[in-house]
Design a protein around this motif. Structure first.
Motif, PDB file in Angstrom:
ATOM      1  N   LYS A 124       0.874  -1.178   0.000  1.00  0.00           N
ATOM      2  CA  LYS A 124       0.000   0.000   0.000  1.00  0.00           C
ATOM      3  C   LYS A 124       0.909   1.226   0.000  1.00  0.00           C
ATOM      4  O   LYS A 124       1.877   1.293   0.760  1.00  0.00           O
ATOM      5  CB  LYS A 124      -0.926  -0.012   1.221  1.00  0.00           C
ATOM      6  CG  LYS A 124      -1.909   1.152   1.263  1.00  0.00           C
ATOM      7  CD  LYS A 124      -3.007   0.934   2.305  1.00  0.00           C
ATOM      8  CE  LYS A 124      -2.476   0.844   3.708  1.00  0.00           C
ATOM      9  NZ  LYS A 124      -3.559   0.750   4.719  1.00  0.00           N
ATOM     10  N   HIS A 135       5.633   5.305  -7.981  1.00  0.00           N
ATOM     11  CA  HIS A 135       4.398   6.082  -7.847  1.00  0.00           C
ATOM     12  C   HIS A 135       4.741   7.493  -7.402  1.00  0.00           C
ATOM     13  O   HIS A 135       5.657   7.694  -6.598  1.00  0.00           O
ATOM     14  CB  HIS A 135       3.477   5.418  -6.810  1.00  0.00           C
ATOM     15  CG  HIS A 135       2.196   6.158  -6.559  1.00  0.00           C
ATOM     16  ND1 HIS A 135       2.014   6.975  -5.457  1.00  0.00           N
ATOM     17  CD2 HIS A 135       1.037   6.199  -7.256  1.00  0.00           C
ATOM     18  CE1 HIS A 135       0.788   7.467  -5.485  1.00  0.00           C
ATOM     19  NE2 HIS A 135       0.173   7.021  -6.562  1.00  0.00           N
ATOM     20  N   ASN A 160      -2.389   7.226  -7.981  1.00  0.00           N
ATOM     21  CA  ASN A 160      -2.937   6.023  -8.618  1.00  0.00           C
ATOM     22  C   ASN A 160      -2.328   5.693  -9.982  1.00  0.00           C
ATOM     23  O   ASN A 160      -2.712   4.690 -10.581  1.00  0.00           O
ATOM     24  CB  ASN A 160      -4.470   6.109  -8.756  1.00  0.00           C
ATOM     25  CG  ASN A 160      -5.166   6.138  -7.418  1.00  0.00           C
ATOM     26  OD1 ASN A 160      -4.809   5.402  -6.511  1.00  0.00           O
ATOM     27  ND2 ASN A 160      -6.158   7.017  -7.285  1.00  0.00           N
ATOM     28  N   ILE A 203       0.642   4.140 -11.801  1.00  0.00           N
ATOM     29  CA  ILE A 203       1.760   3.256 -11.480  1.00  0.00           C
ATOM     30  C   ILE A 203       2.672   3.120 -12.699  1.00  0.00           C
ATOM     31  O   ILE A 203       2.198   2.881 -13.818  1.00  0.00           O
ATOM     32  CB  ILE A 203       1.263   1.871 -11.046  1.00  0.00           C
ATOM     33  CG1 ILE A 203       0.252   1.999  -9.892  1.00  0.00           C
ATOM     34  CG2 ILE A 203       2.437   0.983 -10.643  1.00  0.00           C
ATOM     35  CD1 ILE A 203       0.796   2.651  -8.640  1.00  0.00           C
ATOM     36  N   ALA A 222      -4.582   3.016  -4.851  1.00  0.00           N
ATOM     37  CA  ALA A 222      -3.159   2.703  -4.651  1.00  0.00           C
ATOM     38  C   ALA A 222      -2.678   3.090  -3.261  1.00  0.00           C
ATOM     39  O   ALA A 222      -1.800   2.431  -2.695  1.00  0.00           O
ATOM     40  CB  ALA A 222      -2.312   3.408  -5.704  1.00  0.00           C
ATOM     41  N   THR A 223      -3.256   4.151  -2.694  1.00  0.00           N
ATOM     42  CA  THR A 223      -2.812   4.639  -1.385  1.00  0.00           C
ATOM     43  C   THR A 223      -3.750   4.238  -0.248  1.00  0.00           C
ATOM     44  O   THR A 223      -3.454   4.534   0.906  1.00  0.00           O
ATOM     45  CB  THR A 223      -2.671   6.174  -1.408  1.00  0.00           C
ATOM     46  OG1 THR A 223      -3.959   6.773  -1.646  1.00  0.00           O
ATOM     47  CG2 THR A 223      -1.712   6.618  -2.495  1.00  0.00           C
ATOM     48  N   HIS A 258      -2.177  -3.725  -3.115  1.00  0.00           N
ATOM     49  CA  HIS A 258      -2.165  -4.309  -4.448  1.00  0.00           C
ATOM     50  C   HIS A 258      -0.892  -5.132  -4.601  1.00  0.00           C
ATOM     51  O   HIS A 258       0.118  -4.854  -3.942  1.00  0.00           O
ATOM     52  CB  HIS A 258      -2.223  -3.226  -5.528  1.00  0.00           C
ATOM     53  CG  HIS A 258      -3.511  -2.466  -5.549  1.00  0.00           C
ATOM     54  ND1 HIS A 258      -4.610  -2.887  -6.274  1.00  0.00           N
ATOM     55  CD2 HIS A 258      -3.883  -1.323  -4.921  1.00  0.00           C
ATOM     56  CE1 HIS A 258      -5.605  -2.029  -6.097  1.00  0.00           C
ATOM     57  NE2 HIS A 258      -5.187  -1.071  -5.274  1.00  0.00           N
ATOM     58  N   TYR A 286       2.175  -6.033  -6.779  1.00  0.00           N
ATOM     59  CA  TYR A 286       3.015  -5.554  -7.865  1.00  0.00           C
ATOM     60  C   TYR A 286       3.975  -6.675  -8.247  1.00  0.00           C
ATOM     61  O   TYR A 286       4.691  -7.208  -7.384  1.00  0.00           O
ATOM     62  CB  TYR A 286       3.753  -4.287  -7.429  1.00  0.00           C
ATOM     63  CG  TYR A 286       2.798  -3.191  -7.018  1.00  0.00           C
ATOM     64  CD1 TYR A 286       2.185  -2.385  -7.974  1.00  0.00           C
ATOM     65  CD2 TYR A 286       2.447  -3.000  -5.676  1.00  0.00           C
ATOM     66  CE1 TYR A 286       1.266  -1.399  -7.614  1.00  0.00           C
ATOM     67  CE2 TYR A 286       1.528  -2.016  -5.306  1.00  0.00           C
ATOM     68  CZ  TYR A 286       0.945  -1.224  -6.275  1.00  0.00           C
ATOM     69  OH  TYR A 286       0.028  -0.264  -5.912  1.00  0.00           O
ATOM     70  N   ILE A 331       0.154  -5.611 -12.245  1.00  0.00           N
ATOM     71  CA  ILE A 331      -0.520  -5.207 -11.005  1.00  0.00           C
ATOM     72  C   ILE A 331      -1.706  -6.133 -10.818  1.00  0.00           C
ATOM     73  O   ILE A 331      -2.555  -6.246 -11.712  1.00  0.00           O
ATOM     74  CB  ILE A 331      -0.996  -3.741 -11.057  1.00  0.00           C
ATOM     75  CG1 ILE A 331       0.167  -2.799 -11.347  1.00  0.00           C
ATOM     76  CG2 ILE A 331      -1.673  -3.355  -9.735  1.00  0.00           C
ATOM     77  CD1 ILE A 331      -0.261  -1.364 -11.570  1.00  0.00           C
TER      78      ILE A 331
END
Length: 347
Positions: free
Chosen positions: A207, A241, A247, A249, A273-274, A278, A280, A293
């Motif tokens: 995160k 990021h 958001n 990436i 994203a924050t 997710h 990666y 992702i």
């Protein structure tokens, strides 16, 4: 005489239309037979690896387009392919068979992928509170040359103030504080001298922080960087990021001819994203490198002997502030956290 000319014209037009109707419409005069009798079989592996072996077959088909039901697509000329699902679940797989002239037939099938268990070459689940495991992680300390070459504003430390494991996750904490001449502190963890590898699958569930100027990164560097200076050693950015562009990436490869702002990369916009975790990922072998992702590939680069991605690399996790990529810093931002649930490497 006029009647004769008109009659000749009608005969010529009729003959031309007849010729067109008798061909495929592609100007070759050949007939394209559409594909038929499409069959699709799927055999799920019994080793809980996520592998599913697909076989598609149809009369008059020259290629097959697979939609694996999770946002991943692949064109398979033979119709035979094994796909490794990154997570368990029920997937609807659609296959489109194409003829030489582009005519199609499609068929769908469902596959159930059981719980996936893997033996990881390297992993850290961050389940032990305290400082990060010293057997797996070391630190880059200081500001580097000119802010690690990117004019960043942070000073990287090995303090638990900046990197600590608690409640099942690693927290890399950026802090606004005066420290050894820098206005911010943070941490840059590295597996250099602890673990490196060539080829495999990398998954990092994380995160990301918000706030103008924050620049979290999950990336890899060629283990020969000390004797084969960057970018010749190669760099693989699995995730970057910008807090100034929430958001979005970025996934990028750096190597000779593609260094700095000329990296070989792509970007994609996700949601949360924050606020949400997710996964990666990187799938890396001798022929390709795929950055993803949540299992969805958004950047693919061909691998070959002409690029420096056929030797060992190590993993780096860091949170920078400002610099050439992070951009303008919001003075109201007093901190941020890159929170990581796990790091896993499968070979």
């Amino acid at each position: 005489m006029k009647y004769f000319r008109i009659s000749v014209l009608v005969v010529l037009v009729t003959a031309f239309i007849s010729c067109k109707k008798g061909g495929s419409g592609d100007g070759t005069g050949t007939t394209d037979t559409p594909p038929s009798n499409l069959t699709v079989s799927a055999i799920v592996g019994t080793d809980n690896s996520g592998n599913v072996a697909f076989t598609a077959s149809a009369s008059n088909a020259v290629t097959y387009d697979y939609d694996f039901g999770n946002g991943v697509y692949q064109t398979v000329p033979s119709g035979v392919v094994t796909y490794k699902y990154p997570s368990s679940g029920t997937y609807t797989v659609n296959v489109v068979a194409k003829s030489q002239g582009g005519q199609t037939i499609s068929k769908s099938t469902q596959v159930v992928v059981p719980t996936i268990t893997s033996t990881y070459t390297f992993s850290d689940e961050f389940n032990t509170d305290g400082a990060p495991d010293p057997n797996k992680w070391g630190y880059d300390i200081g500001t580097g040359s000119g802010g690690w070459g990117n004019n960043e504003l942070e000073y990287y430390t090995s303090r638990t103030d900046n990197a600590i494991v608690s409640n099942g996750t690693l927290k890399i904490n950026l802090k606004k504080e005066s420290y050894s001449g820098s206005a911010y502190t943070s941490a840059r963890l590295t597996s250099n001298t602890k673990f490196s590898f060539k080829y495999g699958k990398v998954e990092v569930r994380a995160k990301l922080p918000s706030g103008g100027g924050t620049w979290p990164a999950i990336w890899m560097l060629g283990s020969d960087f000390a004797t084969n200076a960057w970018p010749a050693c190669g760099e693989i950015d699995i995730m970057e990021h910008k807090g100034n562009d929430l958001n979005r990436i970025y996934g990028t490869l750096h190597y000779p001819g593609h260094s700095g702002g000329n990296g070989d990369g792509a970007n994609t916009v996700i949601s949360g994203a924050t606020t949400d975790f997710h996964v990666y990922g990187l799938e890396w072998n001798a022929t390709s490198m795929k950055i993803s992702i949540d299992g969805n590939v958004f950047k693919t680069v061909a691998n070959s002997a002409s690029v420096p991605f056929n030797h060992n690399f190590f993993i780096i996790l860091n949170l920078a502030m400002g610099g050439t990529f992070g951009g303008a810093v919001d003075p109201a931002v007093t901190g941020g956290t890159l929170e990581i649930d796990y790091v896993r490497v499968t070979q």
